[in-house]
Design an enzyme around this catalytic site. Structure first.
Site, PDB file in Angstrom:
ATOM      1  N   ASP A 134       0.835  -1.195   0.000  1.00 32.63           N
ATOM      2  CA  ASP A 134       0.000   0.000   0.000  1.00 32.63           C
ATOM      3  C   ASP A 134       0.872   1.248   0.000  1.00 32.63           C
ATOM      4  O   ASP A 134       2.012   1.234   0.497  1.00 32.63           O
ATOM      5  CB  ASP A 134      -0.902   0.031   1.238  1.00 32.63           C
ATOM      6  N   LYS A 135       0.339   2.332  -0.500  1.00 27.14           N
ATOM      7  CA  LYS A 135       1.067   3.602  -0.545  1.00 27.14           C
ATOM      8  C   LYS A 135       1.574   3.994   0.837  1.00 27.14           C
ATOM      9  O   LYS A 135       2.702   4.473   0.990  1.00 27.14           O
ATOM     10  CB  LYS A 135       0.149   4.693  -1.102  1.00 27.14           C
TER      11      LYS A 135
END
Length: 286
Positions: A134-135
């Site tokens: 995930d970012k």
């Protein structure tokens, strides 16, 4: 593109056809071209598909550009790349927080994939995504450096032969280690989020090991190991038991600071050399 691999000591003798199809997962169309062009060599000599290969042999595959179309990736900033392990076939990076793994739009050039493409451009190589983070998550992440090894690494991931251990800090006092087995599906009301959905969701298993309880802040440091790899799996699972990850902008009711989730370790056995690779992504969360 040319790939040369010396078969390891524990390699079981088999034919070229079996090696390409069953071990190295070369697509049927590409196998056909390798055979008709006579682009398979054993110890430097052209080989037919019924020829045997054994431990110690050097197998060379000569691919033409049309065998594997080259993806278009805009080049980013190579100086942002933090390499944990690299050889001619694969690379493990330490992803910084706040950076996407790959672009979602063709004009994006500020993701880890873009920056890695810039780093590899000097070596005339192109990166391929094996898995993603995930970012908001930092830490160890694996990429292929050519399309030939990509399906082999993908199979290792599917077979759970790539070990990934995460660090996290959660709200509240998580008193004991546990395994969370809850199906995860899409949130129909918010496309960014995932939810526990035992009826329509995908099987998801997260193993949680308690490290330490921080009494002053009422937080618990933990390690997590994934048995499956669903989107937002650790985040959704921990929130579902009342211990959301600190700083989680989607699943914590009061997110403060960064998402306290870090892919700390990544282990795998190299598919060609048999080498055990252990990558540790520093700094850790604690």
């Amino acid at each position: 593109m040319e790939v040369s691999i010396q078969l390891p000591k524990n390699f079981e003798e088999q034919t070229v056809r079996e090696l390409l199809e069953q071990e190295w997962l070369v697509p049927r169309k590409v196998r056909h071209f390798l055979r008709t062009r006579k682009n398979v060599l054993i110890n430097g000599e052209p080989a037919l598909f019924h020829f045997p290969v054994k431990s110690g042999d050097i197998v060379t595959l000569q691919f033409e550009p049309e065998d594997y179309p080259t993806p278009a990736i805009l080049l980013g900033d190579a100086s942002t790349i933090d390499v944990l392990f690299e050889d001619e076939h694969l690379i493990i990076l330490n992803k910084p927080i706040g950076m996407k793994t790959h672009p979602n739009q063709p004009d994006e050039n500020d993701t880890l994939l873009n920056h890695l493409a810039a780093y590899l451009a000097a070596k005339d190589q192109i990166p391929y995504v094996v898995h993603r983070l995930d970012k908001e998550t930092s830490g160890a992440i694996l990429f292929a450096k050519n399309p030939f090894v990509l399906p082999i690494l993908g199979r290792l991931l599917e077979r759970k032969e790539i070990y990934r251990r995460y660090q996290a800090v959660v709200s509240g006092h998580l008193k004991e280690s546990l395994s969370i087995r809850k199906k995860i599906g899409r949130d129909r009301h918010d496309r960014r989020k995932r939810v526990i959905d035992e009826q329509r969701g995908d099987v998801a298993v997260t193993h949680v090991d308690v490290a330490n309880y921080l009494k002053k802040t009422n937080k618990t440091t933990i390690y997590c190991v994934l048995e499956t790899g669903r989107t937002h799996q650790i985040r959704v699972h921990l929130a579902s038991i009342g211990h959301p990850i600190v700083g989680d902008p989607l699943y914590h009711s009061k997110p403060v600071g960064r998402l306290m989730l870090h892919a700390y370790e990544l282990h795998l056995t190299h598919p060609f050399t048999g080498q055990t690779i252990v990558a540790i992504a520093s700094p850790s969360l604690w």
